[in-house]
Design an enzyme around this catalytic site. Structure first.
Site, PDB file in Angstrom:
ATOM      1  N   GLU A  91       0.988  -1.047   0.175  1.00 29.33           N
ATOM      2  CA  GLU A  91      -0.137   0.157  -0.014  1.00 29.33           C
ATOM      3  C   GLU A  91       0.797   1.307  -0.062  1.00 29.33           C
ATOM      4  OE1 GLU A  91      -3.193   1.341  -0.898  1.00 29.33           O
ATOM      5  OE2 GLU A  91      -3.839   0.376   0.425  1.00 29.33           O
ATOM      6  N   GLU A  98       1.928   6.745  -7.492  1.00 25.33           N
ATOM      7  CA  GLU A  98       1.092   6.692  -8.029  1.00 25.33           C
ATOM      8  C   GLU A  98       1.473   8.599  -8.011  1.00 25.33           C
ATOM      9  OE1 GLU A  98      -2.875   5.648  -5.023  1.00 25.33           O
ATOM     10  OE2 GLU A  98      -3.065   7.204  -4.766  1.00 25.33           O
TER      11      GLU A  98
HETATM   12  N1  LIG Z   1      -2.399  10.295 -15.456  1.00 18.62           N
HETATM   13  C1  LIG Z   1      -3.094   9.404 -15.145  1.00 18.62           C
HETATM   14  N2  LIG Z   1      -3.429   8.917 -16.595  1.00 18.62           N
HETATM   15  C2  LIG Z   1      -4.184   7.556 -16.726  1.00 18.62           C
HETATM   16  N3  LIG Z   1      -4.879   7.211 -15.582  1.00 18.62           N
HETATM   17  C3  LIG Z   1      -5.119   7.931 -15.460  1.00 18.62           C
HETATM   18  C4  LIG Z   1      -3.953   8.581 -14.441  1.00 18.62           C
HETATM   19  N4  LIG Z   1      -4.019   9.146 -12.951  1.00 18.62           N
HETATM   20  C5  LIG Z   1      -4.760   8.387 -12.769  1.00 18.62           C
HETATM   21  N5  LIG Z   1      -5.483   7.469 -13.720  1.00 18.62           N
HETATM   22  C6  LIG Z   1      -6.282   6.486 -13.938  1.00 18.62           C
HETATM   23  O1  LIG Z   1      -7.066   6.450 -12.403  1.00 18.62           O
HETATM   24  C7  LIG Z   1      -7.019   5.499 -11.490  1.00 18.62           C
HETATM   25  C8  LIG Z   1      -7.396   5.943  -9.737  1.00 18.62           C
HETATM   26  O2  LIG Z   1      -6.440   6.687  -9.899  1.00 18.62           O
HETATM   27  P1  LIG Z   1      -5.294   7.263  -8.870  1.00 18.62           P
HETATM   28  O3  LIG Z   1      -5.228   8.397  -8.722  1.00 18.62           O
HETATM   29  O4  LIG Z   1      -7.116   7.767  -7.527  1.00 18.62           O
HETATM   30  O5  LIG Z   1      -4.960   5.515  -8.145  1.00 18.62           O
HETATM   31  P2  LIG Z   1      -5.439   4.230  -7.312  1.00 18.62           P
HETATM   32  O6  LIG Z   1      -4.342   3.465  -7.468  1.00 18.62           O
HETATM   33  O7  LIG Z   1      -7.207   3.895  -8.017  1.00 18.62           O
HETATM   34  O8  LIG Z   1      -5.107   5.115  -5.906  1.00 18.62           O
HETATM   35  P3  LIG Z   1      -5.569   4.540  -4.529  1.00 18.62           P
HETATM   36  O9  LIG Z   1      -5.459   3.702  -4.613  1.00 18.62           O
HETATM   37  O10 LIG Z   1      -5.747   5.959  -3.376  1.00 18.62           O
HETATM   38  O11 LIG Z   1      -7.712   4.140  -4.389  1.00 18.62           O
HETATM   39  C9  LIG Z   1      -6.284   4.918 -11.853  1.00 18.62           C
HETATM   40  O12 LIG Z   1      -5.704   3.266 -11.155  1.00 18.62           O
HETATM   41  C10 LIG Z   1      -5.349   4.909 -13.643  1.00 18.62           C
HETATM   42  O13 LIG Z   1      -7.006   3.925 -14.193  1.00 18.62           O
END
Ligand SMILES: Nc1ncnc2c1ncn2[C@@H]1O[C@H](COP(=O)(O)OP(=O)(O)OP(=O)(O)O)[C@@H](O)[C@H]1O
Length: 151
Positions: A91, A98
């Protein structure tokens, strides 16, 4: 269409390169105590900002507490501890990835950013499912026995 790629560094150049790379760091921890301080800052940041991390900390603490309360064998408590630690460590790595992705692409969509974030989240999910399975196998039988004996 051929794509131009840079050649890898020669093996004897690698140690110099690795030493020099640290010069790009804004700051390097001066000693072990300071390293621990920064590690704790990372854990604290994740706890304050990541809901999933808070959920995992709570569930892991509950599983370890329950395994001690139910007087599982030392090996069983250790297995629950290892799987819990793995979930929390992944995590934290997920949060690090991220942040790195956001630092690199900011608020722009990029397929590779999506792959990096989705795979990091997938790693956490797999570890959490395995931890849940292990906890269920080890905790449910004595828990059910305790509940039945109390009825
Ligand atoms: N810059 C980006 N380009 C493409 N897709 C993105 C981008 N940022 C986020 N995403 C998409 O959105 C989703 C959610 O983004 P986030 O930053 O919340 O990551 P997460 O791993 O889901 O967060 P958490 O673990 O906190 O739930 C990612 O899994 C990805 O599919």
């Amino acid at each position: 269409m051929s794509q131009k790629v840079s050649p890898p560094p020669s093996p004897n150049r690698l140690p110099t390169l690795v030493t020099n790379e640290r010069e790009f760091s804004w700051q390097v921890a001066a000693n072990l105590f300071v390293s621990f301080k920064y590690a704790w800052a990372g854990i604290s940041y994740s706890f304050q900002t990541q809901r999933n991390f808070r959920i995992h900390v709570s569930v892991c603490a509950l599983a370890i507490g329950l395994s001690v309360f139910l007087q599982l064998q030392a090996v069983e408590i250790a297995v629950i501890g290892i799987t819990s630690g793995l979930v929390l460590a992944l995590e934290l790595l997920n949060t690090a990835i991220e942040s790195l992705v956001d630092l690199t692409v900011k608020q722009t969509y990029h397929d590779l950013a999506k792959i990096a974030k989705d795979c990091a989240a997938g790693a956490v999910l797999i570890s959490a499912l395995v931890a849940l399975l292990v906890a269920a196998i080890l905790l449910l039988p004595p828990l059910v026995a305790l509940i039945i004996s109390a009825l």
